[in-house]
Design a protein around this motif. Structure first.
Motif, PDB file in Angstrom:
ATOM      1  N   VAL A  71       1.149  -1.142   0.119  1.00 24.53           N
ATOM      2  CA  VAL A  71       0.101   0.100   0.091  1.00 24.53           C
ATOM      3  C   VAL A  71       0.879   1.058   0.025  1.00 24.53           C
ATOM      4  O   VAL A  71       1.782   1.278   0.890  1.00 24.53           O
ATOM      5  CB  VAL A  71      -0.897  -0.040   1.075  1.00 24.53           C
ATOM      6  N   ARG A  72       0.703   2.056  -0.953  1.00 24.10           N
ATOM      7  CA  ARG A  72       1.536   3.246  -0.970  1.00 24.10           C
ATOM      8  C   ARG A  72       1.640   4.152   0.169  1.00 24.10           C
ATOM      9  O   ARG A  72       0.470   4.335   0.594  1.00 24.10           O
ATOM     10  CB  ARG A  72       1.380   4.206  -2.204  1.00 24.10           C
ATOM     11  N   SER A  73       2.426   4.458   0.587  1.00 20.55           N
ATOM     12  CA  SER A  73       2.350   5.090   1.819  1.00 20.55           C
ATOM     13  C   SER A  73       1.546   6.204   2.074  1.00 20.55           C
ATOM     14  O   SER A  73       0.796   6.420   3.302  1.00 20.55           O
ATOM     15  CB  SER A  73       3.799   5.645   2.386  1.00 20.55           C
ATOM     16  N   ASP A  74       1.221   7.410   1.089  1.00 22.38           N
ATOM     17  CA  ASP A  74       0.524   8.362   1.248  1.00 22.38           C
ATOM     18  C   ASP A  74      -1.224   7.916   1.313  1.00 22.38           C
ATOM     19  O   ASP A  74      -1.909   8.315   2.142  1.00 22.38           O
ATOM     20  CB  ASP A  74       0.496   9.190   0.235  1.00 22.38           C
ATOM     21  N   LEU A  75      -1.332   6.896   0.394  1.00 26.57           N
ATOM     22  CA  LEU A  75      -2.736   6.128   0.641  1.00 26.57           C
ATOM     23  C   LEU A  75      -2.905   5.224   1.911  1.00 26.57           C
ATOM     24  O   LEU A  75      -4.157   5.343   2.581  1.00 26.57           O
ATOM     25  CB  LEU A  75      -3.052   5.267  -0.378  1.00 26.57           C
ATOM     26  N   GLY A  81      -6.547   8.103   8.783  1.00 25.40           N
ATOM     27  CA  GLY A  81      -7.234   9.501   9.070  1.00 25.40           C
ATOM     28  C   GLY A  81      -6.329  10.472   8.982  1.00 25.40           C
ATOM     29  O   GLY A  81      -6.551  11.652   9.296  1.00 25.40           O
ATOM     30  N   HIS A  82      -5.228  10.178   8.239  1.00 23.92           N
ATOM     31  CA  HIS A  82      -4.083  11.354   8.048  1.00 23.92           C
ATOM     32  C   HIS A  82      -3.794  11.648   6.536  1.00 23.92           C
ATOM     33  O   HIS A  82      -3.227  10.801   5.787  1.00 23.92           O
ATOM     34  CB  HIS A  82      -2.772  10.858   8.505  1.00 23.92           C
ATOM     35  N   ALA A  83      -4.272  12.819   6.237  1.00 26.15           N
ATOM     36  CA  ALA A  83      -4.308  13.312   4.713  1.00 26.15           C
ATOM     37  C   ALA A  83      -2.842  13.272   4.349  1.00 26.15           C
ATOM     38  O   ALA A  83      -2.329  13.926   5.232  1.00 26.15           O
ATOM     39  CB  ALA A  83      -5.084  14.335   4.508  1.00 26.15           C
ATOM     40  N   PRO A  84      -2.404  12.933   3.236  1.00 30.58           N
ATOM     41  CA  PRO A  84      -0.897  13.440   2.848  1.00 30.58           C
ATOM     42  C   PRO A  84      -0.562  14.881   3.157  1.00 30.58           C
ATOM     43  O   PRO A  84       0.456  15.272   3.580  1.00 30.58           O
ATOM     44  CB  PRO A  84      -0.954  13.071   1.392  1.00 30.58           C
TER      45      PRO A  84
END
Length: 283
Positions: A71-75, A81-84
């Motif tokens: 899973v890509r880290s930003d996704l 609950g943490h937006a990039p």
């Protein structure tokens, strides 16, 4: 001083030889072991978010074998609950492909990297015909040249802050240079919390056993004697029992800390600041 919560997330799972991680020859001929690929989120009581390492952008392996559960880290962080764009600072512990890709998907983050790591790798790159090198070349066995091209764009955009040794980048968060150890300018992160100092090791150590036995891993691009020096420094922070250590690729991590799983992503809650909501209850 503020307090920090610490969560480490497994963004992909690989398999590596036991001695690659925990040392040769003591673990030679023991086969392979699961090796989690980790990113670590630090969140302060003041609302600051620091991400240690960003993983890679695609699940293709540098050496042929694939990775499971990528899973890509930003996704991944969005699932928790943490937006990039809420990540204000990114620490790249070193420039190996599984730690230093994907950082541009955190658009508001300032990027912290040791200058020696950047300069020394640039010298290596300049000494080779990069149109011909492959992962069979030892110097490039863990390096993704595309990450350097991406880093150059971030430098031009004024987003990269080069560090010269030990630097506190946030209240209670200090990058520690581990010169000529795993790589030229690897760094680990010391996090001061109300529960004691924590070590987010990057690949300055792969496993708990590296520090417990004072035994370097089987794969390193630096000097193992320097590595042993840093093992002592990390132990001084994490405690003799290593109760506050987050190593780079140890499946044992999930046995030593409270852990959970959400949407297929395994994680540990290494430290929870008073006033923060645990991720475990919703896992």
């Amino acid at each position: 001083m503020t307090d920090w919560s610490i969560w480490s997330f497994c963004y992909a799972m690989g398999k590596l030889p036991y001695d690659f991680l925990s040392g040769s020859p003591i673990h030679s001929n023991r086969g392979k072991v699961d090796a989690p690929m980790l990113v670590t989120l630090l969140r302060s009581l003041d609302g600051e978010n620091v991400l240690v390492d960003t993983g890679f952008e695609a699940a293709a392996s540098m050496t042929g074998a694939g990775f499971a559960n990528f899973v890509r880290s930003d996704l991944l962080l969005q699932r928790f609950g943490h937006a990039p764009d809420s990540i204000g600072k990114v620490v790249l512990t070193h420039m190996h492909f599984d730690h230093a890709g994907n950082f541009l998907n955190f658009p508001n983050a300032r990027i912290y990297l040791q200058r020696y790591e950047y300069d020394a790798w640039k010298q290596v790159i300049d000494q080779h015909d990069t149109s011909k090198v492959t992962k069979a070349d030892w110097a490039f066995s863990s390096l993704n040249l595309n990450d350097f091209a991406t880093l150059e764009r971030a430098i031009d955009a004024g987003r990269v802050e080069f560090l010269e040794g030990d630097v506190e980048i946030a209240d209670g968060v200090t990058c520690r240079l581990a010169k000529d150890t795993h790589t030229f300018g690897s760094q680990w992160v010391e996090v001061s919390t109300a529960r004691g100092g924590y070590v987010v090791a990057g690949d300055c150590c792969y496993t708990f056993e590296n520090l417990a036995r004072m035994w370097p891993p089987g794969y390193t691009q630096g000097n193992p004697w320097n590595m042993l020096r840093e093992f002592k420094n990390m132990k001084a922070v994490a405690g003799a029992d290593l109760a506050r250590l987050i190593p780079g690729h140890d499946i044992e991590l999930f046995n030593r800390y409270p852990c959970g799983e959400r949407d297929g992503v395994r994680f540990v809650e290494a430290s929870l600041a008073e006033g923060h909501v645990s991720l475990l209850g919703a896992a």
